[in-house]
Design an enzyme around this catalytic site. Sequence first.
Site: not given
Length: 757
Positions: A111, A682
């Site tokens: 990510c 994230h």
Amino acid sequence: MDTPHTAQFSHTDSVDLILRTAREHFLVSPQEETRLWIKNAEGSFERLCNTRVTVLDAALKTGQVVIMETRNKDGTWPSAQPQAVNTALEEEEEFQGQPGICGLTNLGNTCFMNSALQCLSNVPQLTEYFLKNRYLEELNFCNPLGMKGEIAEAYADLVKQAWSGHHRSIVPHVFKTKVGHFASQFLGYQQHDSQELLSFLLDGLHEDLNRVKKKEYVELCDAAGRPDQEVAQEAWQNHKRRNDSVIVDTFHGLFKSTLVCPDCGNVSVTFDPFCYLSVPLPVSHKRVMEVFFVSMDPRRKPEQHRLVVPKKGKISDLCVALAKHTGMSPERMMVADVFSHRFYKIYQLEESLSSILDRDDIFIYEVSGRSAIGENSREDVVLPIYLRERTPARDYNNSYYGLMLFGHPLLVSVPRDRLSWDALYHILLYRLSRYVTRPSSDDEDDGDEKADIEDKDNIPKPGHVAGASSQDSGPEQAGPSSGVAGGSRAPVDNSPGPSHWPQRARRKHLFTLQTVNSNGTSDRSTFNEDTHAQPYIAIDWEPEMKKRYYDEVEAEGYVKHDCVGYVLKKAPVRLQECIELFTTVETLEKENPWYCPTCKQHQLATKKLDLWMLPETLIIHLKRFSYTKFSREKLDTLVEFPIRDLDFSEFVIKPQNESAPELYKYDLIAVSNHYGGLRDGHYTTFACNKDSGQWHYFDDNSVSPVTENQIESKAAYVLFYQRQDVARRLQPQPSSSDPPASPACGSPPNSEFMDVN
């Protein structure tokens, strides 16, 4: 595949002539992108990347099979797709969406890479550079600092696919492989930093697209008293003599760096290029800690408190903060880290708070006092108390019993002149009275050995205990893996010698008492005569007695102090404050001294950075991750940053063109976000589409439209700003017959656009 065509070329002809001939023969339109492959004798294929070389240099022989490949409409190459997915490709080509609104599949902790790519993909002038194939003429295959054009080509493939409008999401597997090949730190599938990947990618693209084919040696010159304007122009020209690419055109600016020697006062002024600004966040000097306060009054449940203490404070500061809530003197407090029903560590007042982590369970116990006592005074001994339950072992004769720790340990003050097992039993029975039921006379055990039970009125009450001993060093700290307090030293010295302690505990009505070490797992029936350390005490329960008289629910109960309900709000900071911090004078650290040419030695000089020239697209990295010798943390401070009209005129020290204020004003075009902490997290992206002016949220392969008021958050990590004059230059000029275009990211939206949002 079309019918093969045979053509003749000289050894001195360029490979580009072969490509042009093939395009003419197969009637390829100028808009279509092509590339060449050669088929080797073994039947394998090899790319002809550099079309500027001659046929001889490319080692092409008579009869050589050359294959021309044409890029698909969706931005992919036919050779990059297996035959099995041809049907899926046809379906993708039929899909038609907004160019640029395309997700990236997470390959496993990638990510961070997806976030950086989405930000860079939404820099308009860079994306146009690749979509219009201007990069093909500038690929540098010979740069020893570059990556043979492979990173630039891999990135171009991603951009063309994402902006074809034929994909909902794409799999960046080839790009990930290329990055790992040239930067080993990104090999595998570990989580990384999006800003670090971005830094590598910008540098890689720059070297792969550097228009300077042969870098000349350039000597760096100090200002030596010359005007800033002259020195800055010289520094920028020297930089461009070695570095000239679309990345320099788009992202590079110029610092003014001023160093002052603290000894001789020598001033060194240099101008250095930069690709992004890493700005610090104002760091709070306070810290919030949650603790449990255990009173000597057995009727009071433990209280949970939320305390604000100095970040670089001591254990004594923690006690002072708690005293303000409880009214209890800090001198009557002992601080301990409780882990797995044991004391992992009992702290000294002078120890640093930095050794306590946020996840630690900190208990602060009220004791009878801490003041230093003379030789003839009456002292108290503070005993660490553990709770254990006997559990039958699974052996054949059931003769051995295991002992399991449970509940919360205690620190109990006991008068030195009452150190007997009988007195200690009653003192502990009193301390446990909130959740331990006293047996009635009918329930009392009439064992062989009758204990001389002291009168209940003689049990010392809280506040009636006189004196206290001074505290020596606490228990030795064990490693985290052990989960115990390691060592056997108790938190109080000058305790009674071993002659004061019976060699074995006497049976009592509810539980037995046993001397143990700080682990609470092994008995200590004998003591070294030379030591003054008193033992830890374990309260051992039989399962039946524990079940009958010990109330586990009440024992685990606690109350929350009013302070726990208060939410300590961190004041947000403005982005301009971070930039001011960046340009503040600082003193160099010992690990990074500056060599003064006048003193002829390394000095801890003062350093100041100023902004001299800003780029078309300014990348601002918020330094949320703080690393020091003693701590590592992520700063979740809310940074307020403007979507439009970020004005740098007050920060740029170069003489300004007052007639062109747009040269110093910037509009936001993308944000890389980081959610989570240091070890995990994230990454996502907010980005403004260059064609529609609409903001979207990119979360790996998921893309959704958002409004502008959703962009600012505590997760903002890397900000992309575009200069307003560049935004206006890139806007297409509609003809009178064309419908009005959607507003660009940098221009204020009209009311209709806001209604749509």
